[in-house]
Design a protein around this motif. Structure first.
Motif, PDB file in Angstrom:
ATOM      1  N   VAL A  54     -18.960 -46.360  17.156  1.00 52.74           N
ATOM      2  CA  VAL A  54     -19.695 -45.121  17.404  1.00 52.74           C
ATOM      3  C   VAL A  54     -18.842 -43.927  16.988  1.00 52.74           C
ATOM      4  CG1 VAL A  54     -20.802 -43.699  19.177  1.00 52.74           C
ATOM      5  CG2 VAL A  54     -20.877 -46.204  19.354  1.00 52.74           C
ATOM      6  N   HIS A  55     -19.426 -43.081  16.151  1.00 48.45           N
ATOM      7  CA  HIS A  55     -18.749 -41.857  15.710  1.00 48.45           C
ATOM      8  C   HIS A  55     -19.761 -40.718  15.789  1.00 48.45           C
ATOM      9  CE1 HIS A  55     -16.597 -38.954  13.271  1.00 48.45           C
ATOM     10  NE2 HIS A  55     -15.528 -39.713  13.415  1.00 48.45           N
ATOM     11  N   PRO A  56     -19.360 -39.532  16.273  1.00 50.24           N
ATOM     12  CA  PRO A  56     -20.327 -38.441  16.426  1.00 50.24           C
ATOM     13  C   PRO A  56     -20.832 -37.863  15.100  1.00 50.24           C
ATOM     14  CG  PRO A  56     -18.122 -37.664  16.943  1.00 50.24           C
ATOM     15  CD  PRO A  56     -18.027 -39.155  16.738  1.00 50.24           C
ATOM     16  N   ASP A  57     -20.106 -38.084  14.001  1.00 53.11           N
ATOM     17  CA  ASP A  57     -20.457 -37.440  12.742  1.00 53.11           C
ATOM     18  C   ASP A  57     -21.009 -38.356  11.665  1.00 53.11           C
ATOM     19  OD1 ASP A  57     -19.481 -35.065  13.851  1.00 53.11           O
ATOM     20  OD2 ASP A  57     -17.455 -35.482  13.124  1.00 53.11           O
ATOM     21  N   ARG A  58     -21.015 -39.646  11.887  1.00 48.04           N
ATOM     22  CA  ARG A  58     -21.471 -40.563  10.834  1.00 48.04           C
ATOM     23  C   ARG A  58     -21.817 -41.924  11.434  1.00 48.04           C
ATOM     24  NH1 ARG A  58     -15.812 -40.566  10.294  1.00 48.04           N
ATOM     25  NH2 ARG A  58     -14.959 -42.621  10.745  1.00 48.04           N
ATOM     26  N   GLU A  59     -22.597 -42.679  10.660  1.00 48.97           N
ATOM     27  CA  GLU A  59     -22.831 -44.068  11.034  1.00 48.97           C
ATOM     28  C   GLU A  59     -21.628 -44.874  10.617  1.00 48.97           C
ATOM     29  OE1 GLU A  59     -26.307 -46.242  10.193  1.00 48.97           O
ATOM     30  OE2 GLU A  59     -27.629 -44.672  10.928  1.00 48.97           O
ATOM     31  N   ASP A  60     -21.232 -45.810  11.438  1.00 51.61           N
ATOM     32  CA  ASP A  60     -20.098 -46.645  11.101  1.00 51.61           C
ATOM     33  C   ASP A  60     -20.599 -48.078  10.998  1.00 51.61           C
ATOM     34  OD1 ASP A  60     -17.271 -47.494  10.844  1.00 51.61           O
ATOM     35  OD2 ASP A  60     -16.860 -45.500  11.625  1.00 51.61           O
ATOM     36  N   PHE A  61     -19.968 -49.034  11.624  1.00 50.11           N
ATOM     37  CA  PHE A  61     -20.404 -50.413  11.471  1.00 50.11           C
ATOM     38  C   PHE A  61     -20.939 -50.987  12.771  1.00 50.11           C
ATOM     39  CE2 PHE A  61     -16.172 -51.286  13.074  1.00 50.11           C
ATOM     40  CZ  PHE A  61     -16.304 -52.471  13.777  1.00 50.11           C
ATOM     41  N   ILE A  62     -21.643 -52.104  12.640  1.00 46.14           N
ATOM     42  CA  ILE A  62     -22.141 -52.861  13.775  1.00 46.14           C
ATOM     43  C   ILE A  62     -21.746 -54.321  13.566  1.00 46.14           C
ATOM     44  CG2 ILE A  62     -24.052 -51.320  14.347  1.00 46.14           C
ATOM     45  CD1 ILE A  62     -25.904 -53.209  12.768  1.00 46.14           C
ATOM     46  N   GLY A  63     -21.811 -55.092  14.633  1.00 47.10           N
ATOM     47  CA  GLY A  63     -21.476 -56.494  14.517  1.00 47.10           C
ATOM     48  C   GLY A  63     -21.840 -57.264  15.765  1.00 47.10           C
ATOM     49  N   LYS A  64     -21.391 -58.506  15.784  1.00 48.52           N
ATOM     50  CA  LYS A  64     -21.603 -59.397  16.921  1.00 48.52           C
ATOM     51  C   LYS A  64     -20.280 -60.116  17.184  1.00 48.52           C
ATOM     52  CE  LYS A  64     -23.755 -63.499  16.846  1.00 48.52           C
ATOM     53  NZ  LYS A  64     -24.820 -64.480  16.653  1.00 48.52           N
ATOM     54  N   ILE A  65     -19.918 -60.230  18.449  1.00 48.49           N
ATOM     55  CA  ILE A  65     -18.667 -60.870  18.836  1.00 48.49           C
ATOM     56  C   ILE A  65     -18.772 -62.383  18.617  1.00 48.49           C
ATOM     57  CG2 ILE A  65     -16.992 -61.222  20.694  1.00 48.49           C
ATOM     58  CD1 ILE A  65     -17.304 -58.271  19.771  1.00 48.49           C
ATOM     59  N   LEU A  66     -17.804 -62.925  17.870  1.00 50.22           N
ATOM     60  CA  LEU A  66     -17.784 -64.363  17.578  1.00 50.22           C
ATOM     61  C   LEU A  66     -16.742 -65.118  18.402  1.00 50.22           C
ATOM     62  CD1 LEU A  66     -18.039 -64.179  13.690  1.00 50.22           C
ATOM     63  CD2 LEU A  66     -19.893 -64.558  15.340  1.00 50.22           C
ATOM     64  N   ALA A  67     -15.593 -64.503  18.663  1.00 53.67           N
ATOM     65  CA  ALA A  67     -14.526 -65.148  19.433  1.00 53.67           C
ATOM     66  C   ALA A  67     -13.698 -64.089  20.140  1.00 53.67           C
ATOM     67  CB  ALA A  67     -13.626 -65.986  18.524  1.00 53.67           C
ATOM     68  N   VAL A  68     -13.342 -64.364  21.388  1.00 52.94           N
ATOM     69  CA  VAL A  68     -12.470 -63.495  22.165  1.00 52.94           C
ATOM     70  C   VAL A  68     -11.501 -64.403  22.912  1.00 52.94           C
ATOM     71  CG1 VAL A  68     -12.325 -61.734  23.975  1.00 52.94           C
ATOM     72  CG2 VAL A  68     -14.336 -61.822  22.502  1.00 52.94           C
ATOM     73  N   GLU A  69     -10.234 -64.357  22.497  1.00 58.14           N
ATOM     74  CA  GLU A  69      -9.198 -65.185  23.114  1.00 58.14           C
ATOM     75  C   GLU A  69      -7.989 -64.296  23.394  1.00 58.14           C
ATOM     76  OE1 GLU A  69      -8.533 -68.437  20.366  1.00 58.14           O
ATOM     77  OE2 GLU A  69     -10.702 -68.732  20.146  1.00 58.14           O
ATOM     78  N   PRO A  70      -8.085 -63.443  24.463  1.00 57.62           N
ATOM     79  CA  PRO A  70      -6.998 -62.508  24.752  1.00 57.62           C
ATOM     80  C   PRO A  70      -5.692 -63.262  25.034  1.00 57.62           C
ATOM     81  CG  PRO A  70      -8.913 -62.078  26.145  1.00 57.62           C
ATOM     82  CD  PRO A  70      -9.158 -63.362  25.419  1.00 57.62           C
ATOM     83  N   PRO A  71      -4.576 -62.785  24.573  1.00 56.11           N
ATOM     84  CA  PRO A  71      -4.396 -61.639  23.700  1.00 56.11           C
ATOM     85  C   PRO A  71      -4.107 -62.051  22.248  1.00 56.11           C
ATOM     86  CG  PRO A  71      -2.311 -62.127  24.723  1.00 56.11           C
ATOM     87  CD  PRO A  71      -3.292 -63.190  25.174  1.00 56.11           C
TER      88      PRO A  71
END
Length: 162
Positions: A54-71
């Motif tokens: 999210v940026h106030p001045d432009r569109e940026d990217f979108i996605g979907k979380i595939l893997a989360v293995e902290p850290p």
């Protein structure tokens, strides 16, 4: 950094930090807006959840979380709204964080899934400019506690709250 024939882009950097701090910087909007050109990466960071820059001045990217293995690992799809609307497949970004001696970590970004057409070639060129700037800014922020003052699209924003 490497661009390979299998439609991938790899970038590796070494950061004087901990794996936990790097992972937190990758997943916390107050951090991302300081090194990701002012964009706040927002998600609940659960596999299958949406991700939005999210940026106030432009569109940026979108996605979907595939893997989360902290850290040590984070992976998600990466596309723009216009590309999604046009039916172009998303690419995939995979971060791997591993120890490098006693005071640093190795951060590797593997960006895959670029199409074998003119747009895919342009996408590889774009990430070849984008990832080094983003990761240099991340490294600077973590090592100096100050954002890297990048120009234009790469300019950081100060978080509203710390």
């Amino acid at each position: 950094m490497t661009s390979t024939n299998d439609r991938s882009y790899v970038y590796t950097t070494y950061i004087r930090s901990t794996a936990e701090q790097v992972f937190r910087a990758l997943t916390t909007p107050e951090f991302t807006m300081q090194y990701w050109g002012g964009a706040e990466l927002t998600s609940d960071w659960q596999v299958g959840s949406p991700l939005e820059a999210v940026h106030p001045d432009r569109e940026d990217f979108i996605g979907k979380i595939l893997a989360v293995e902290p850290p040590h690992r984070l992976s998600y799809t990466f596309t723009g709204r216009a590309e999604e609307a046009a039916g172009r497949p998303p690419t995939v970004v995979d971060f791997t964080i591993s120890p490098f001696g006693d005071e640093a970590v190795k951060l590797q970004v593997l960006h895959t899934g670029f199409t074998a057409d003119e747009q895919g070639e342009q996408d590889i060129r774009d990430v070849g400019e984008g990832w080094p700037a983003i990761l240099a800014a991340l490294k600077t922020l973590l090592e100096t506690d100050r954002p890297l003052a990048g120009p234009g699209h790469y300019a950081p924003r100060t978080p509203a709250r710390a």
